[in-house]
Design a protein around this motif. Structure first.
Motif, PDB file in Angstrom:
ATOM      1  N   ARG A  89       0.857  -1.260   0.115  1.00 47.30           N
ATOM      2  CA  ARG A  89       0.028   0.146   0.090  1.00 47.30           C
ATOM      3  C   ARG A  89       0.901   1.163   0.175  1.00 47.30           C
ATOM      4  NH1 ARG A  89      -6.076  -0.800   2.445  1.00 47.30           N
ATOM      5  NH2 ARG A  89      -6.249  -3.050   1.835  1.00 47.30           N
ATOM      6  N   TYR A  90       2.065   1.136   0.021  1.00 47.53           N
ATOM      7  CA  TYR A  90       3.174   2.314  -0.227  1.00 47.53           C
ATOM      8  C   TYR A  90       2.874   3.237   0.914  1.00 47.53           C
ATOM      9  CZ  TYR A  90       5.138  -0.384  -3.853  1.00 47.53           C
ATOM     10  OH  TYR A  90       5.685  -1.341  -4.603  1.00 47.53           O
ATOM     11  N   THR A  91       2.726   3.042   2.146  1.00 44.98           N
ATOM     12  CA  THR A  91       2.693   4.018   3.207  1.00 44.98           C
ATOM     13  C   THR A  91       4.379   4.280   3.893  1.00 44.98           C
ATOM     14  OG1 THR A  91       2.419   2.277   4.867  1.00 44.98           O
ATOM     15  CG2 THR A  91       0.629   3.546   4.476  1.00 44.98           C
ATOM     16  N   SER A  92       5.051   3.590   2.963  1.00 41.38           N
ATOM     17  CA  SER A  92       6.576   3.678   3.167  1.00 41.38           C
ATOM     18  C   SER A  92       7.548   3.190   1.862  1.00 41.38           C
ATOM     19  CB  SER A  92       7.201   3.409   4.310  1.00 41.38           C
ATOM     20  OG  SER A  92       7.337   1.692   4.324  1.00 41.38           O
ATOM     21  N   PHE A 114       2.938   6.706   7.353  1.00 39.68           N
ATOM     22  CA  PHE A 114       2.386   5.516   7.829  1.00 39.68           C
ATOM     23  C   PHE A 114       0.986   5.743   8.572  1.00 39.68           C
ATOM     24  CE2 PHE A 114       6.919   4.196   7.837  1.00 39.68           C
ATOM     25  CZ  PHE A 114       6.622   2.629   7.422  1.00 39.68           C
ATOM     26  N   MET A 115       0.576   6.717   8.589  1.00 37.84           N
ATOM     27  CA  MET A 115      -0.949   7.298   9.180  1.00 37.84           C
ATOM     28  C   MET A 115      -1.837   7.513   7.809  1.00 37.84           C
ATOM     29  SD  MET A 115      -0.202   9.828  12.183  1.00 37.84           S
ATOM     30  CE  MET A 115       1.008  10.778  11.368  1.00 37.84           C
ATOM     31  N   GLY A 116      -1.006   7.236   6.654  1.00 37.35           N
ATOM     32  CA  GLY A 116      -1.968   7.287   5.499  1.00 37.35           C
ATOM     33  C   GLY A 116      -1.792   8.871   4.969  1.00 37.35           C
ATOM     34  N   TYR A 117      -2.686   9.288   4.134  1.00 37.44           N
ATOM     35  CA  TYR A 117      -2.465  10.875   3.749  1.00 37.44           C
ATOM     36  C   TYR A 117      -2.814  11.724   4.654  1.00 37.44           C
ATOM     37  CZ  TYR A 117      -3.011   8.667  -1.003  1.00 37.44           C
ATOM     38  OH  TYR A 117      -2.547   8.028  -2.332  1.00 37.44           O
ATOM     39  N   THR A 118      -1.948  12.870   4.839  1.00 38.90           N
ATOM     40  CA  THR A 118      -1.989  13.612   5.631  1.00 38.90           C
ATOM     41  C   THR A 118      -1.920  15.150   4.827  1.00 38.90           C
ATOM     42  OG1 THR A 118       0.332  14.105   5.950  1.00 38.90           O
ATOM     43  CG2 THR A 118      -0.820  12.585   7.189  1.00 38.90           C
ATOM     44  N   ALA A 119      -2.473  15.990   5.472  1.00 36.76           N
ATOM     45  CA  ALA A 119      -2.622  17.628   4.656  1.00 36.76           C
ATOM     46  C   ALA A 119      -1.244  18.306   4.742  1.00 36.76           C
ATOM     47  CB  ALA A 119      -3.618  18.401   5.451  1.00 36.76           C
ATOM     48  N   SER A 120      -0.263  18.079   5.533  1.00 38.40           N
ATOM     49  CA  SER A 120       0.728  18.498   5.576  1.00 38.40           C
ATOM     50  C   SER A 120       1.927  17.340   5.692  1.00 38.40           C
ATOM     51  CB  SER A 120       0.834  19.780   6.412  1.00 38.40           C
ATOM     52  OG  SER A 120       0.713  19.142   7.834  1.00 38.40           O
ATOM     53  N   LYS A 121       3.322  17.936   5.491  1.00 32.92           N
ATOM     54  CA  LYS A 121       4.322  17.121   5.757  1.00 32.92           C
ATOM     55  C   LYS A 121       5.398  17.705   6.734  1.00 32.92           C
ATOM     56  CE  LYS A 121       8.792  15.979   3.260  1.00 32.92           C
ATOM     57  NZ  LYS A 121       9.493  16.741   4.182  1.00 32.92           N
ATOM     58  N   THR A 122       5.904  16.754   7.702  1.00 26.77           N
ATOM     59  CA  THR A 122       7.083  16.963   8.339  1.00 26.77           C
ATOM     60  C   THR A 122       8.011  16.113   7.989  1.00 26.77           C
ATOM     61  OG1 THR A 122       6.444  15.647  10.364  1.00 26.77           O
ATOM     62  CG2 THR A 122       5.512  18.077  10.600  1.00 26.77           C
ATOM     63  N   GLN A 123       9.163  16.474   8.186  1.00 22.46           N
ATOM     64  CA  GLN A 123      10.411  15.494   7.736  1.00 22.46           C
ATOM     65  C   GLN A 123      10.538  14.396   8.878  1.00 22.46           C
ATOM     66  OE1 GLN A 123      14.052  17.105   5.616  1.00 22.46           O
ATOM     67  NE2 GLN A 123      15.170  16.297   7.277  1.00 22.46           N
ATOM     68  N   ALA A 124      10.279  14.834   9.980  1.00 18.93           N
ATOM     69  CA  ALA A 124      10.447  13.700  10.917  1.00 18.93           C
ATOM     70  C   ALA A 124       9.130  13.274  11.774  1.00 18.93           C
ATOM     71  CB  ALA A 124      11.410  14.569  12.192  1.00 18.93           C
ATOM     72  N   MET A 125       8.929  12.001  11.962  1.00 23.26           N
ATOM     73  CA  MET A 125       7.611  11.754  12.650  1.00 23.26           C
ATOM     74  C   MET A 125       8.112  10.646  13.575  1.00 23.26           C
ATOM     75  SD  MET A 125       4.204   9.614  11.303  1.00 23.26           S
ATOM     76  CE  MET A 125       5.026   8.074  11.185  1.00 23.26           C
ATOM     77  N   ILE A 126       7.530  10.910  14.747  1.00 24.46           N
ATOM     78  CA  ILE A 126       8.104   9.863  15.763  1.00 24.46           C
ATOM     79  C   ILE A 126       6.925   9.033  16.561  1.00 24.46           C
ATOM     80  CG2 ILE A 126       9.040   9.748  18.154  1.00 24.46           C
ATOM     81  CD1 ILE A 126      10.704  12.162  17.840  1.00 24.46           C
ATOM     82  N   GLY A 127       6.931   7.927  16.275  1.00 22.98           N
ATOM     83  CA  GLY A 127       5.990   6.888  16.889  1.00 22.98           C
ATOM     84  C   GLY A 127       6.337   6.487  18.104  1.00 22.98           C
TER      85      GLY A 127
END
Length: 454
Positions: free
Chosen positions: A15-18, A311-324
């Protein structure tokens, strides 16, 4: 849609979330140190300009939904809430120790499991604990996944007071036979009540998740579900295919027989019918399997070409870093991915020893980063381009050869330095991305790793 095309392209695919996809991560060369190094690098480059995103996994559910492929722990004992929140805050503090300045939080999402398993008081403790040593971005967006059966007005009000403005409710299907098959019985009245309460409180975006391809589901069921959805007019919708992967998720997806599932042709007809009904009341298709009204931020991001996918799907904006944070959560520094341990007991053990509870991941090389950009371009904008200096890669000629038959089938057009997916080809965008997926092409799996693409 042509039945021949569905039969031809309905194959197992990501599904290419990554990119790289999780089965192709190079865990052999991955380590906690090279993961944190990649995150520190990303944080220094991007925190002051765009901030970071947080995903917090809350894994507890009171009952098992047999369609669900998420990491969860089934329990009715709410005494588990407090120790888990303390553990998540401990993990967050270990990350804070890596940074030389306070993180600016642009996006925060609570997923699960069932986030509304937790009491409003405990959710408040969690979020306030996260925010205590952070800075809020001016245009921050906080969202959470709510179960319509247990999301109370107190949940909504408490989270609204902290800054949440978006909520998504898992609907799946309103037919009772389908609901019983997937062990997710929730009357329309419960969804209506939860949706209206969110709007009365002031939430600016209410989303519904609907699934097609569920056991015993037919066209009539999908039509009835969409018609009921149109009564409530949620701001955005995820309308996506059920991913039948029982070989990965075990007994949780074996509550029915494979013969109870709709055929690929019926699944696609379900989607096309739903899409047609949604278009009648002003919904616009966003990327793959998502829809939004024009006033919603997801539509606006598509319109301004700033739509992002992670990994959360489509988002309205981008950040380079996402911490889970939390068990099984996946983090993304852009230069690398990491995933936390999946068992709560292992998660607690690592944190007790002051160790960030990562157990696998992947550090992207130069080729990975180029392919990642192409796949993001295709998934978010249905086109991508290259020159000798920008996004060109050595195996591009072979990739274009793999795409040639799709061009003949009318799924895309190939230019001298770009490709663009046609309307006819958009339902097959996963297949198109697979042509760019060099790791998949070099090492085709011997067993099925992914759900079917159609």
């Amino acid at each position: 849609m042509s039945r021949a095309l569905v039969n031809k392209y309905n194959i197992a695919g990501p599904r290419y979330t990554s990119y790289p996809t999780v089965p192709y991560w190079d865990n052999g060369t991955f380590s906690l140190n090279n993961w944190t190094d990649s995150l520190i690098k990303s944080f220094k480059e991007s925190n002051s300009e765009e901030g970071i995103s947080l995903y917090i996994h809350l894994p507890f559910c009171e009952s098992l939904c047999t369609f669900c492929g998420c990491n969860k722990r089934i329990t009715k004992q709410h005494s588990v809430e407090s120790p888990y929140i303390k553990a998540v805050l401990k993990e967050w503090n270990l990350y804070l120790d890596l940074f030389d300045e306070k993180p600016i939080i642009k996006e925060l999402h609570l997923g699960g499991g069932t986030p509304t398993f937790f009491s409003p008081e405990n959710l408040s403790l969690l979020i306030n604990g996260i925010l205590k040593n952070s800075v809020l971005a001016e245009n921050h967006e906080f969202s959470f996944e709510g179960h319509p059966n247990n999301t109370t007005r107190e949940h909504l009000q408490t989270l609204y007071n902290i800054g949440f403005r978006r909520v998504s409710y898992g609907v799946q299907d309103y037919n009772e036979t389908v609901q019983k098959a997937i062990h997710r019985v929730q009357p329309f009245e419960n969804v209506k009540k939860a949706t209206e309460a969110a709007r009365e409180i002031g939430y600016t975006s209410v989303g519904h998740d609907i699934i097609f391809g569920l056991p015993f589901q037919n066209l009539k069921h999908v039509k009835e579900t969409i018609l009921k959805t149109k009564e409530l007019l949620p701001d955005r919708l995820a309308f996506y295919s059920y991913a039948h992967v029982p070989w990965i998720k075990g007994n949780g997806q074996r509550g029915f027989e494979d013969s109870d599932l709709p055929s690929p042709e019926l699944k696609r007809a379900q989607y096309e019918l739903g899409k047609e009904l949604l278009a009648e009341v002003g919904y616009h298709e966003i990327g793959m399997d998502h829809f939004a009204l024009k006033a919603d931020s997801l539509y606006k991001s598509m319109d301004s070409s700033s739509l992002h996918r992670n990994f959360m799907g489509y988002t309205a904006s981008k950040t380079q870093a996402m911490i889970g944070l939390g068990v099984s959560s996946i983090s993304d520094s852009w230069y690398g991915f990491s995933q936390n341990v999946k068992k709560i007991e292992d998660y607690y053990k690592a944190l007790k020893e002051d160790i960030i509870p990562v157990y696998r991941g992947h550090i992207l090389n130069e080729e990975d980063l180029i392919i990642r950009k192409h796949i993001l371009n295709l998934m978010c904008g249905f086109k991508t381009a290259w020159t000798q200096d920008t996004l060109y890669f050595k195996e591009l000629p072979e990739t274009l050869i793999r795409l040639k038959e799709m061009e003949v089938d009318g799924l895309l057009s190939i230019d001298s330095n770009s490709i663009e997916v046609t309307k006819k080809g958009q339902p097959f965008v996963r297949n198109i991305c697979m042509a760019f997926d060099l790791l998949l092409q070099r090492r085709q799996p011997n067993t099925q790793l992914f759900s079917m693409t159609v």
